[in-house]
Design a protein around this motif. Structure first.
Motif, PDB file in Angstrom:
ATOM      1  N   GLN A 122     -69.889  24.292  12.492  1.00 36.61           N
ATOM      2  CA  GLN A 122     -69.700  22.996  11.826  1.00 36.61           C
ATOM      3  C   GLN A 122     -70.105  23.055  10.358  1.00 36.61           C
ATOM      4  N   LEU A 123     -70.873  24.061   9.990  1.00 36.67           N
ATOM      5  CA  LEU A 123     -71.334  24.173   8.599  1.00 36.67           C
ATOM      6  C   LEU A 123     -70.261  24.829   7.734  1.00 36.67           C
ATOM      7  N   THR A 124     -69.151  24.151   7.618  1.00 34.28           N
ATOM      8  CA  THR A 124     -68.094  24.611   6.732  1.00 34.28           C
ATOM      9  C   THR A 124     -68.526  24.405   5.280  1.00 34.28           C
ATOM     10  N   ARG A 157     -78.740  27.468   0.858  1.00 36.07           N
ATOM     11  CA  ARG A 157     -79.217  28.139   2.083  1.00 36.07           C
ATOM     12  C   ARG A 157     -78.343  27.806   3.299  1.00 36.07           C
ATOM     13  N   PHE A 158     -77.693  26.648   3.266  1.00 35.32           N
ATOM     14  CA  PHE A 158     -76.891  26.227   4.414  1.00 35.32           C
ATOM     15  C   PHE A 158     -75.503  26.872   4.434  1.00 35.32           C
ATOM     16  N   LEU A 159     -75.233  27.708   3.437  1.00 35.01           N
ATOM     17  CA  LEU A 159     -74.007  28.504   3.432  1.00 35.01           C
ATOM     18  C   LEU A 159     -74.165  29.811   4.196  1.00 35.01           C
ATOM     19  N   VAL A 160     -75.370  30.121   4.650  1.00 34.13           N
ATOM     20  CA  VAL A 160     -75.617  31.428   5.271  1.00 34.13           C
ATOM     21  C   VAL A 160     -74.673  31.730   6.440  1.00 34.13           C
ATOM     22  N   PRO A 161     -74.459  30.824   7.405  1.00 31.96           N
ATOM     23  CA  PRO A 161     -73.522  31.168   8.480  1.00 31.96           C
ATOM     24  C   PRO A 161     -72.128  31.519   7.958  1.00 31.96           C
ATOM     25  N   HIS A 162     -71.649  30.753   6.978  1.00 30.41           N
ATOM     26  CA  HIS A 162     -70.349  31.049   6.377  1.00 30.41           C
ATOM     27  C   HIS A 162     -70.360  32.410   5.687  1.00 30.41           C
ATOM     28  N   LEU A 163     -71.390  32.675   4.896  1.00 29.66           N
ATOM     29  CA  LEU A 163     -71.472  33.944   4.172  1.00 29.66           C
ATOM     30  C   LEU A 163     -71.600  35.126   5.123  1.00 29.66           C
ATOM     31  N   ASN A 164     -72.145  34.867   6.313  1.00 35.23           N
ATOM     32  CA  ASN A 164     -72.309  35.916   7.323  1.00 35.23           C
ATOM     33  C   ASN A 164     -71.119  35.950   8.294  1.00 35.23           C
ATOM     34  N   ASN A 165     -70.024  35.283   7.877  1.00 37.57           N
ATOM     35  CA  ASN A 165     -68.783  35.268   8.670  1.00 37.57           C
ATOM     36  C   ASN A 165     -68.995  34.715  10.085  1.00 37.57           C
ATOM     37  N   PHE A 166     -69.954  33.782  10.217  1.00 39.99           N
ATOM     38  CA  PHE A 166     -70.260  33.166  11.511  1.00 39.99           C
ATOM     39  C   PHE A 166     -70.443  34.228  12.594  1.00 39.99           C
ATOM     40  N   ASN A 167     -71.166  35.264  12.228  1.00 36.66           N
ATOM     41  CA  ASN A 167     -71.337  36.400  13.130  1.00 36.66           C
ATOM     42  C   ASN A 167     -72.762  36.932  13.039  1.00 36.66           C
ATOM     43  N   ASN A 196     -78.755  31.893  13.896  1.00 36.50           N
ATOM     44  CA  ASN A 196     -77.815  32.428  14.866  1.00 36.50           C
ATOM     45  C   ASN A 196     -76.427  32.060  14.351  1.00 36.50           C
ATOM     46  N   CYS A 197     -75.891  32.894  13.469  1.00 36.38           N
ATOM     47  CA  CYS A 197     -74.654  32.539  12.753  1.00 36.38           C
ATOM     48  C   CYS A 197     -73.466  32.368  13.684  1.00 36.38           C
ATOM     49  N   ALA A 198     -73.520  33.015  14.856  1.00 40.90           N
ATOM     50  CA  ALA A 198     -72.406  32.943  15.808  1.00 40.90           C
ATOM     51  C   ALA A 198     -72.493  31.736  16.735  1.00 40.90           C
ATOM     52  N   HIS A 199     -73.569  30.979  16.662  1.00 40.94           N
ATOM     53  CA  HIS A 199     -73.707  29.819  17.551  1.00 40.94           C
ATOM     54  C   HIS A 199     -72.587  28.824  17.268  1.00 40.94           C
ATOM     55  N   PRO A 200     -71.939  28.296  18.303  1.00 38.59           N
ATOM     56  CA  PRO A 200     -70.804  27.383  18.100  1.00 38.59           C
ATOM     57  C   PRO A 200     -71.122  26.196  17.200  1.00 38.59           C
ATOM     58  N   LEU A 216     -75.269  44.771  10.800  1.00 38.51           N
ATOM     59  CA  LEU A 216     -76.547  44.878  10.120  1.00 38.51           C
ATOM     60  C   LEU A 216     -77.146  43.493   9.887  1.00 38.51           C
ATOM     61  N   ASN A 217     -78.399  43.316  10.259  1.00 42.66           N
ATOM     62  CA  ASN A 217     -79.077  42.047  10.005  1.00 42.66           C
ATOM     63  C   ASN A 217     -79.295  41.873   8.514  1.00 42.66           C
ATOM     64  N   THR A 218     -78.966  40.715   8.018  1.00 43.98           N
ATOM     65  CA  THR A 218     -79.047  40.439   6.584  1.00 43.98           C
ATOM     66  C   THR A 218     -80.094  39.372   6.310  1.00 43.98           C
ATOM     67  N   ILE A 219     -80.818  39.560   5.213  1.00 41.90           N
ATOM     68  CA  ILE A 219     -81.784  38.568   4.755  1.00 41.90           C
ATOM     69  C   ILE A 219     -81.273  37.996   3.438  1.00 41.90           C
ATOM     70  N   TYR A 220     -81.070  36.694   3.421  1.00 41.86           N
ATOM     71  CA  TYR A 220     -80.641  35.990   2.218  1.00 41.86           C
ATOM     72  C   TYR A 220     -81.867  35.323   1.595  1.00 41.86           C
ATOM     73  N   ILE A 221     -82.070  35.548   0.311  1.00 38.68           N
ATOM     74  CA  ILE A 221     -83.227  34.973  -0.395  1.00 38.68           C
ATOM     75  C   ILE A 221     -82.727  33.981  -1.435  1.00 38.68           C
ATOM     76  N   GLY A 222     -83.309  32.801  -1.440  1.00 35.18           N
ATOM     77  CA  GLY A 222     -82.983  31.837  -2.474  1.00 35.18           C
ATOM     78  C   GLY A 222     -83.380  32.373  -3.842  1.00 35.18           C
TER      79      GLY A 222
END
Length: 228
Positions: A147-149, A65-75, A139-143, A2-8
């Protein structure tokens, strides 16, 4: 997925968050669209955010906001947007623009921002790529986004993060102005037609900007929120 929208989310602008979330849900054709607030205190409790409080940060979500890839499990794909926004279109329209070769896709604003005061008397600071990070199609799955650990998000400079310093320019895709329409800067029809309105210099929930361009759009959304 499911596509997720994160709002500050900011404690001083909860009503702006509520209106933004409502504008997404009532225009989405997916009844259970996933919308999540980025609340700094909750992220601290989860031990994914531990930076010192940034006294120059204009919002509580300046960095989260830069935690989004991590919160989305890099997926999968996800969207981040500031809370001072009203969506005028189905979010699926933005997700449909996703192109897998890019790590992020943003509106690449190019305007001469001056130092001054914005919103509730917060300092407005000029910097390159201003407002690029206020609406991000991730694109949370982008390699490269791996790097955004949490360590990087908590230790790198705001300049590095907001300028997408971990990416090559070729990995930053472009979106039309319509999807991050800067109220007071973009003009119809020269710059397009607003689809995501961004009250970047303060919206009707602040006394000083009660009457601003597109103020009736936000006020109508607020009324709909409380009457629906």
């Amino acid at each position: 997925m499911l596509n997720t929208i994160y709002i500050g989310w900011d404690s001083r602008e909860d009503i702006a968050y509520q209106v933004c979330e409502h504008s997404i849900r009532r225009r989405s054709k997916i009844s259970d669209v996933s919308v999540k607030p980025l609340k700094q205190n909750e992220l601290r409790d989860q031990q994914v955010y531990w930076r010192d409080v940034d006294k120059l940060g204009s919002t509580e979500f300046t960095i989260t906001r830069f935690l989004v890839p991590h919160l989305n499990n890099f997926n999968g794909w996800a969207v981040f947007c500031d809370c001072d926004i009203v969506w005028l279109v189905d979010p699926a329209e933005l997700f449909d623009l996703a192109e897998d070769q890019y790590a992020v896709m943003v509106v690449k604003h190019d305007y001469d921002n001056k130092t001054g005061v914005k919103m509730d008397d917060k300092v407005q600071l000029p910097y390159p790529r201003k407002n690029w990070s206020s609406v991000i199609l991730w694109n949370c799955a982008h390699p490269k986004n791996r790097q955004l650990t949490t360590d990087i998000v908590n230790t790198e400079t705001p300049k590095y993060l907001h300028r997408f310093g971990w990416l090559d320019d070729s990995e930053i895709g472009s979106l039309p102005n319509d999807y991050n329409w800067l109220v007071g800067w973009h003009q119809e029809p020269t710059d397009g037609t607003p689809k995501i309105l961004h009250y970047t210099e303060g919206g009707p929930w602040f006394e000083k900007t009660r009457q601003c361009e597109y103020d009736l759009v936000w006020k109508r959304e607020l009324i709909n929120l409380y009457t629906s």
